[in-house]
Scaffold this active site. Sequence first.
Site, mmCIF file in Angstrom:
data_model
loop_
_atom_site.group_PDB
_atom_site.id
_atom_site.type_symbol
_atom_site.label_atom_id
_atom_site.label_comp_id
_atom_site.label_asym_id
_atom_site.label_seq_id
_atom_site.Cartn_x
_atom_site.Cartn_y
_atom_site.Cartn_z
ATOM 1 N N LYS A 39 -0.746 -6.629 -7.864
ATOM 2 C CA LYS A 39 -0.970 -7.897 -7.135
ATOM 3 C C LYS A 39 -2.401 -8.383 -7.398
ATOM 4 O O LYS A 39 -2.641 -9.566 -7.614
ATOM 5 C CB LYS A 39 -0.709 -7.643 -5.653
ATOM 6 C CG LYS A 39 -1.490 -8.454 -4.671
ATOM 7 C CD LYS A 39 -0.823 -9.757 -4.360
ATOM 8 C CE LYS A 39 -1.507 -10.547 -3.271
ATOM 9 N NZ LYS A 39 -2.891 -10.225 -2.987
ATOM 10 N N GLN A 42 -17.976 -6.997 -1.479
ATOM 11 C CA GLN A 42 -17.045 -7.780 -2.288
ATOM 12 C C GLN A 42 -16.635 -9.091 -1.607
ATOM 13 O O GLN A 42 -15.765 -9.797 -2.106
ATOM 14 C CB GLN A 42 -15.817 -6.951 -2.684
ATOM 15 C CG GLN A 42 -14.881 -6.575 -1.553
ATOM 16 C CD GLN A 42 -13.817 -5.577 -1.998
ATOM 17 O OE1 GLN A 42 -14.092 -4.398 -2.175
ATOM 18 N NE2 GLN A 42 -12.599 -6.048 -2.217
ATOM 19 N N HIS A 94 0.842 -1.211 0.000
ATOM 20 C CA HIS A 94 0.000 0.000 0.000
ATOM 21 C C HIS A 94 0.872 1.255 0.000
ATOM 22 O O HIS A 94 0.554 2.251 -0.658
ATOM 23 C CB HIS A 94 -0.898 0.031 1.239
ATOM 24 C CG HIS A 94 -1.872 -1.088 1.327
ATOM 25 N ND1 HIS A 94 -1.736 -2.129 2.207
ATOM 26 C CD2 HIS A 94 -3.024 -1.331 0.634
ATOM 27 C CE1 HIS A 94 -2.748 -2.972 2.068
ATOM 28 N NE2 HIS A 94 -3.540 -2.508 1.121
ATOM 29 N N SER A 153 0.479 -9.083 1.133
ATOM 30 C CA SER A 153 -0.988 -9.072 1.156
ATOM 31 C C SER A 153 -1.428 -8.942 2.606
ATOM 32 O O SER A 153 -0.788 -9.504 3.511
ATOM 33 C CB SER A 153 -1.524 -10.387 0.573
ATOM 34 O OG SER A 153 -2.871 -10.578 0.964
HETATM 35 O O1 PAF Z 1 -7.853 -3.798 -3.261
HETATM 36 C C1 PAF Z 1 -8.567 -3.436 -2.290
HETATM 37 O O2 PAF Z 1 -8.086 -3.168 -1.204
HETATM 38 C C2 PAF Z 1 -10.077 -3.332 -2.486
HETATM 39 O O3 PAF Z 1 -10.546 -4.314 -3.348
HETATM 40 C C3 PAF Z 1 -10.535 -1.922 -2.925
HETATM 41 C C4 PAF Z 1 -9.972 -1.547 -4.298
HETATM 42 C C5 PAF Z 1 -10.113 -0.894 -1.900
HETATM 43 C C6 PAF Z 1 -12.072 -1.895 -3.046
HETATM 44 O O4 PAF Z 1 -12.680 -2.226 -1.844
#
Ligand code: PAF
Length: 281
Positions: free
Chosen positions: A149, A61, A37, A185
């Site tokens: 990734k 999601q 990140h 991750s």
């Molecule tokens: O990759 C992620 O952390 C998530 O899928 C995202 C893009 C923030 C959407 O919730």
Amino acid sequence: MQIVRDLETLRRALTALRADGGCVAFVPTMGALHAGHMALVAEARRRADQVVASIFVNPTQFGPSEDLSRYPRREAGDAQMLDGAGVALLWAPDVAAMYPNGPEITVQAGPLGAELDGAARPGHFDGVATVVARLFDQVRPDVALFGEKDYQQLLVVRHMVRSLELPVEIVGVPTQRDADGLALSSRNIYLTEEERRAARALPRALGEAAQAIVEGQGVAAALAAAREKLAGAGFDPIDYVELRDAEMLAPLAALDRAARLLAAAKLGATRLIDNLPVQPA
Ligand code: PAF
């Protein structure tokens, strides 16, 4: 760094950020931040005057049997990292602020979202497309950064932006890896010590398959060898190990254009994904 939790304050804060007419980059995340990140944030800072990040663990999601409730949440530490990296504004809504009327209107990720991870996790990319579209509408960034990734996610977002003609540039940032090659991750913290040691078989198997394919070995044989190595290291089930075209993820039987080698497999209770670029010589 200002932390904002409601849309009205976000809009005011963004107006103030944009007052000097500078360009705004956006790094959407689900928190539990790591060096991957932070590479997105560093690239965002190179590309824009102001960086906005978000932390939102997006329920739409996650499938019903997935890890939504145990997904790592550590906002205070994440906020410190973002602040130290020069992020100006952190958008951290709760579910009610993100979906005040529930996710009634959703974005369908289309055929690209039904492939690979979309087949293994039905509805996942619709959830990603829905929340990313909503985040773009809230933040209205000039540029947004996503890690390679999650390569399929990057393509789904690019495709959505093209399809809906959203005024934002999408930038992919290469995967950050530990010293033994494992892709960083947020889910790696689920691995036991033993699983963590076994996990390095994933980047290794992909690297060897990529090399074999570039050297002209048959694609099917290289993929079968990679699957065997993963099974030997304890991965079960192996959702996919596939060579796909790098733009639309069409299956490739031969390396006749820019491609991506992608894999997803479970080690114990943890599902890992990874991918590598594969270029014809
Ligand atoms: O990759 C992620 O952390 C998530 O899928 C995202 C893009 C923030 C959407 O919730």
